[in-house]
Design a protein around this motif. Structure first.
Motif, mmCIF file in Angstrom:
data_model
loop_
_atom_site.group_PDB
_atom_site.id
_atom_site.type_symbol
_atom_site.label_atom_id
_atom_site.label_comp_id
_atom_site.label_asym_id
_atom_site.label_seq_id
_atom_site.Cartn_x
_atom_site.Cartn_y
_atom_site.Cartn_z
ATOM 1 N N GLU A 149 0.954 -1.211 -0.083
ATOM 2 C CA GLU A 149 -0.150 -0.069 0.049
ATOM 3 C C GLU A 149 0.836 1.169 0.005
ATOM 4 O OE1 GLU A 149 -3.094 -0.521 -0.326
ATOM 5 O OE2 GLU A 149 -3.213 -2.675 0.075
ATOM 6 N N ILE A 150 1.941 1.244 0.804
ATOM 7 C CA ILE A 150 2.786 2.584 0.747
ATOM 8 C C ILE A 150 3.491 2.750 -0.606
ATOM 9 C CG2 ILE A 150 4.944 3.313 1.790
ATOM 10 C CD1 ILE A 150 4.008 2.084 4.453
ATOM 11 N N ARG A 151 3.853 1.542 -1.220
ATOM 12 C CA ARG A 151 4.513 1.511 -2.494
ATOM 13 C C ARG A 151 3.460 2.323 -3.487
ATOM 14 N NH1 ARG A 151 5.575 -3.394 -2.903
ATOM 15 N NH2 ARG A 151 7.741 -3.487 -2.185
ATOM 16 N N LEU A 153 1.165 4.161 -2.925
ATOM 17 C CA LEU A 153 1.124 5.460 -2.513
ATOM 18 C C LEU A 153 2.174 6.577 -2.863
ATOM 19 C CD1 LEU A 153 -0.806 5.369 1.246
ATOM 20 C CD2 LEU A 153 -1.760 6.192 -1.023
ATOM 21 N N ALA A 154 3.333 5.748 -2.681
ATOM 22 C CA ALA A 154 4.563 6.633 -3.069
ATOM 23 C C ALA A 154 4.710 6.910 -4.633
ATOM 24 C CB ALA A 154 5.780 5.847 -2.666
ATOM 25 N N GLY A 155 4.016 5.913 -5.378
ATOM 26 C CA GLY A 155 4.263 6.378 -6.894
ATOM 27 C C GLY A 155 5.533 6.073 -7.626
ATOM 28 N N SER A 156 6.438 6.521 -7.031
ATOM 29 C CA SER A 156 7.769 6.268 -7.792
ATOM 30 C C SER A 156 8.676 5.395 -6.694
ATOM 31 C CB SER A 156 8.425 7.560 -7.973
ATOM 32 O OG SER A 156 8.913 8.342 -6.996
ATOM 33 N N SER A 157 9.753 4.878 -7.331
ATOM 34 C CA SER A 157 10.619 4.095 -6.546
ATOM 35 C C SER A 157 11.639 5.001 -5.674
ATOM 36 C CB SER A 157 11.903 3.392 -7.640
ATOM 37 O OG SER A 157 12.593 2.563 -6.695
ATOM 38 N N LEU A 158 12.002 6.118 -6.194
ATOM 39 C CA LEU A 158 12.782 7.005 -5.379
ATOM 40 C C LEU A 158 11.892 7.511 -3.928
ATOM 41 C CD1 LEU A 158 15.287 8.717 -4.778
ATOM 42 C CD2 LEU A 158 14.195 10.607 -6.409
ATOM 43 N N ARG A 159 10.713 7.940 -4.008
ATOM 44 C CA ARG A 159 9.839 8.471 -3.204
ATOM 45 C C ARG A 159 9.605 7.433 -2.125
ATOM 46 N NH1 ARG A 159 3.787 10.737 -3.256
ATOM 47 N NH2 ARG A 159 3.808 11.959 -1.323
ATOM 48 N N TYR A 160 9.382 6.151 -2.733
ATOM 49 C CA TYR A 160 9.082 4.931 -1.789
ATOM 50 C C TYR A 160 10.550 4.551 -1.125
ATOM 51 C CZ TYR A 160 8.560 -0.096 -0.671
ATOM 52 O OH TYR A 160 8.308 -1.218 0.077
ATOM 53 N N ARG A 161 11.509 4.592 -1.577
ATOM 54 C CA ARG A 161 12.825 4.264 -0.835
ATOM 55 C C ARG A 161 13.048 5.522 0.403
ATOM 56 N NH1 ARG A 161 17.471 1.475 -0.923
ATOM 57 N NH2 ARG A 161 19.285 2.393 0.000
ATOM 58 N N ARG A 162 12.650 6.653 -0.096
ATOM 59 C CA ARG A 162 12.754 7.731 1.079
ATOM 60 C C ARG A 162 12.147 7.590 1.983
ATOM 61 N NH1 ARG A 162 14.065 13.242 -2.923
ATOM 62 N NH2 ARG A 162 16.158 12.599 -3.263
ATOM 63 N N GLN A 163 10.822 7.263 1.888
ATOM 64 C CA GLN A 163 9.646 7.198 2.755
ATOM 65 C C GLN A 163 10.045 6.105 3.719
ATOM 66 O OE1 GLN A 163 7.201 9.472 3.070
ATOM 67 N NE2 GLN A 163 6.714 8.289 5.023
ATOM 68 N N LEU A 164 10.711 4.942 3.302
ATOM 69 C CA LEU A 164 10.998 3.726 4.074
ATOM 70 C C LEU A 164 12.338 4.316 4.917
ATOM 71 C CD1 LEU A 164 10.866 0.589 1.665
ATOM 72 C CD2 LEU A 164 9.306 1.240 3.577
ATOM 73 N N LEU A 165 13.115 4.956 4.589
ATOM 74 C CA LEU A 165 14.061 5.570 5.304
ATOM 75 C C LEU A 165 13.642 6.483 6.444
ATOM 76 C CD1 LEU A 165 17.018 6.118 2.398
ATOM 77 C CD2 LEU A 165 17.202 4.623 4.409
ATOM 78 N N ALA A 166 12.728 7.243 6.124
ATOM 79 C CA ALA A 166 12.170 8.188 7.069
ATOM 80 C C ALA A 166 11.382 7.119 8.219
ATOM 81 C CB ALA A 166 11.217 8.946 6.394
ATOM 82 N N LEU A 167 10.823 6.285 7.848
ATOM 83 C CA LEU A 167 10.131 5.230 8.801
ATOM 84 C C LEU A 167 11.240 4.466 9.677
ATOM 85 C CD1 LEU A 167 7.421 3.770 6.586
ATOM 86 C CD2 LEU A 167 6.701 5.263 8.656
ATOM 87 N N LYS A 168 12.263 4.201 8.920
ATOM 88 C CA LYS A 168 13.197 3.253 9.649
ATOM 89 C C LYS A 168 13.983 4.292 10.748
ATOM 90 C CE LYS A 168 17.745 1.322 9.070
ATOM 91 N NZ LYS A 168 18.798 0.771 7.982
ATOM 92 N N HIS A 169 14.415 5.681 10.202
ATOM 93 C CA HIS A 169 15.080 6.453 11.536
ATOM 94 C C HIS A 169 13.998 6.806 12.487
ATOM 95 C CE1 HIS A 169 18.554 6.447 9.056
ATOM 96 N NE2 HIS A 169 18.146 7.328 8.078
ATOM 97 N N TYR A 170 12.678 7.019 12.016
ATOM 98 C CA TYR A 170 11.947 7.225 13.283
ATOM 99 C C TYR A 170 11.343 6.214 14.189
ATOM 100 C CZ TYR A 170 7.596 8.536 15.567
ATOM 101 O OH TYR A 170 6.435 8.599 16.200
ATOM 102 N N PHE A 171 11.471 4.852 13.719
ATOM 103 C CA PHE A 171 11.227 3.861 14.431
ATOM 104 C C PHE A 171 12.468 3.598 15.455
ATOM 105 C CE2 PHE A 171 8.135 2.146 11.156
ATOM 106 C CZ PHE A 171 7.040 2.201 12.020
ATOM 107 N N ALA A 172 13.720 3.913 14.857
ATOM 108 C CA ALA A 172 15.036 3.833 15.673
ATOM 109 C C ALA A 172 14.988 4.607 16.728
ATOM 110 C CB ALA A 172 16.191 3.739 14.680
ATOM 111 N N ALA A 186 2.517 -5.375 -5.335
ATOM 112 C CA ALA A 186 2.646 -4.053 -5.947
ATOM 113 C C ALA A 186 4.005 -4.311 -7.110
ATOM 114 C CB ALA A 186 2.792 -3.086 -5.174
ATOM 115 N N ASP A 187 4.981 -4.600 -6.719
ATOM 116 C CA ASP A 187 6.122 -4.874 -7.501
ATOM 117 C C ASP A 187 7.197 -5.775 -6.969
ATOM 118 O OD1 ASP A 187 8.153 -4.663 -9.189
ATOM 119 O OD2 ASP A 187 8.705 -2.476 -9.033
ATOM 120 N N ALA A 188 7.153 -6.942 -7.324
ATOM 121 C CA ALA A 188 8.002 -7.996 -6.816
ATOM 122 C C ALA A 188 9.557 -7.926 -7.133
ATOM 123 C CB ALA A 188 7.345 -9.471 -7.253
#
Length: 508
Positions: A149-151, A153-172, A186-188
């Protein structure tokens, strides 16, 4: 006191305190569980068991007094609670289920829509809602279901990766241990999260031509942690996921006395050089009906008479028929089973994976202290894994494990044909310590049976061929057939001047 100034033993305890998944086999594969305050990826196509594993992860945390948060972008809270109830679980107050719904629905009390659609909720709003819930709950364990679902919503691979990095640092920063689920819809081929996650676990489902589906898992990566590599079979049953770690014989070693084990039939023991050794494997080869199962039963009964426990795993013959057939020969297997000295498992090759079978055998040896194991037959064991090319390796690890536990193992193989040149569907003669060969042969107008030992690693044995018969009291083995040639070919000839040293035909 901060972690830096805490006593050394307390720092060590904190580092070693891993987050358990609550699945014994999976935690074993991972070397004890998940390192805390890290982000993990659990990926697999729909139906492979991701949600069930995630629930067990949070339930195990709740059992240990840890707060959990399940963020669902694809299933409703009612669906999740219903899935938990199907396993007999109750999601208590220790686990907060956050069903992420479109913001316009939050303002409308009459609105019943609760599924997230990519057109209804922007990525920024989704992320903000997740952060707000985490701030409110302060969980130690988090499940995010699902990344598809997040993938989208992100629409592009770059935005998806940046969003995941933001989530990772927040959870840390929150000190949470996070399990991300990805259903690969979505994209295997997008591996962005693989480089971001601390570890990646992949679930697979296989559909054989016949029988139940097979599931297996593999640890793709795990930074800074030793884990059990390769594929591991697992299944999803009522009560949760069960993982069967790949058996590695070298990890299991026990001290035992290599006693010589006798069958109770003197002539058979003489043929085998006095018997077989504890901690060795015996392969019994022969065409259908030659008495392979009965020969193995003879050793089972002898083991129980010595005060040991035994286990039989029957692939081919219906259990009731086996019990009735052996009863007429003087072997009360049902009574031995009911007394607790013998375990007999009817194995359905179409339903049981090789990993689960190995686990079944191990449980008998480790927990019930079984010292004699019969696998009847390897033909059925082979049928349980028709699409697997590593059959020989599976059998090798299982035999080596049993040998290292001091178990006397008996394996049967039904060869193709009845007389003459015999062919085996699988050649494991080089793996077994002892190979016993059974044959039909014709003599004096009757069909008879012959037995010989063609290999024994653990000592000397007779090189003769003996006739044997199946009687009402079990096996009867005769003297060596010294007056015949060609017995193994099925049509022997009587040596000139020799006497036919055959068993009394009345016993046949």
């Amino acid at each position: 006191m901060t972690a830096d100034t805490a006593p050394k033993h307390e720092q060590t305890d904190k580092r070693n305190n891993k987050a358990k998944l609550g699945i014994v086999g999976f935690d074993d594969v991972l070397g004890g569980g998940l390192a805390r305050e890290r982000l993990y990826l659990l990926e697999g196509t729909p139906g492979t068991g991701k949600t069930t594993i995630a629930m067990q992860f949070l339930l195990e945390g709740a059992r240990r007094g840890e707060r959990g948060l399940y963020i669902s972008l694809s299933e409703t809270e009612a669906e999740l609670r219903g899935s938990a109830a199907s396993h007999g679980w109750t999601i208590g107050p220790e686990i907060d289920v956050f069903e992420l719904i479109p913001p316009e629905s939050l303002l409308d009390a009459e609105q019943q829509q609760s599924l997230l659609y990519s057109s209804d909720l922007e990525l920024g709003e989704t992320t903000r809602a997740i952060f707000e819930r985490i701030e409110a709950v302060r969980p130690a364990l988090v499940v995010l279901d699902s990344l598809s679902e997040i993938r989208l919503l992100a629409g592009s691979s770059l935005r998806y990766r940046r969003q995941l990095l933001a989530l990772k640092h927040y959870f840390a920063r929150q000190g949470a241990t996070v399990l991300l689920l990805d259903d690969l819809t979505a994209d295997a081929l997008d591996k962005s999260v693989h480089s971001i996650a601390h570890a990646v676990f992949r679930l697979e489902e296989l559909a054989p031509d016949y029988g139940a589906e097979r599931r297996r898992l593999r640890v793709v990566k795990y930074r800074g942690q030793r884990f059990r590599g390769g594929y591991h079979d697992f299944n999803v049953a009522t009560g949760g996921v069960q993982v069967f770690p790949r058996l590695i014989a070298l990890e299991h070693k026990s001290a035992f006395k290599r006693d010589r084990l006798r069958s109770g039939v003197d002539e058979l023991d003489a043929l085998l050089g006095g018997g077989i050794d504890a901690g060795s494997s015996t392969l019994i080869l022969g065409p259908a009906g030659t008495g392979k199962s009965l020969l193995a039963v003879q050793y089972v009964v002898a083991a129980i008479a010595r005060g040991e426990r035994a286990a039989m795993f029957i692939f081919d013959e219906e259990l009731g028929l086996l019990l009735a057939r052996t009863r007429t020969m003087g072997f009360d297997l049902a009574g031995l089973r009911d007394s607790g000295h013998l375990t007999i498992d009817q194995v359905d090759a179409a339903e049981l994976s090789p990993g689960e079978f190995a686990h079944l055998v191990r449980s008998q040896v480790d927990e019930a202290q079984v010292k004699t194991v019969v696998i009847d037959s390897l033909n059925g064991y082979q049928a349980s894994m028709p699409d697997q090319s590593a059959l020989i390796l599976h059998i090798h690890e299982l035999i080596q494990y049993l040998n290292r536990q001091g178990v006397a193992t008996f394996l049967t193989v039904a060869q193709h044909g009845l007389v003459g040149d015999m062919r085996s569907p699988i050649d494991v003669t080089y793996l077994a310590d002892t190979v016993v060969l059974l044959r039909y042969f014709e003599a004096l107008g009757t069909v008879r049976r012959a037995i010989s030992v063609v290999k024994k690693r653990t000592g000397a044995h007779e090189d003769t061929i003996r006739e044997y018969s199946i009687t009402g009291t079990g096996l009867r083995v005769g003297e060596p057939l010294r007056s015949f040639q060609g017995v193994l070919r099925g049509v022997p000839t009587l040596v000139r001047g020799g006497d036919a040293e055959l068993l009394d035909s009345g016993d046949l």
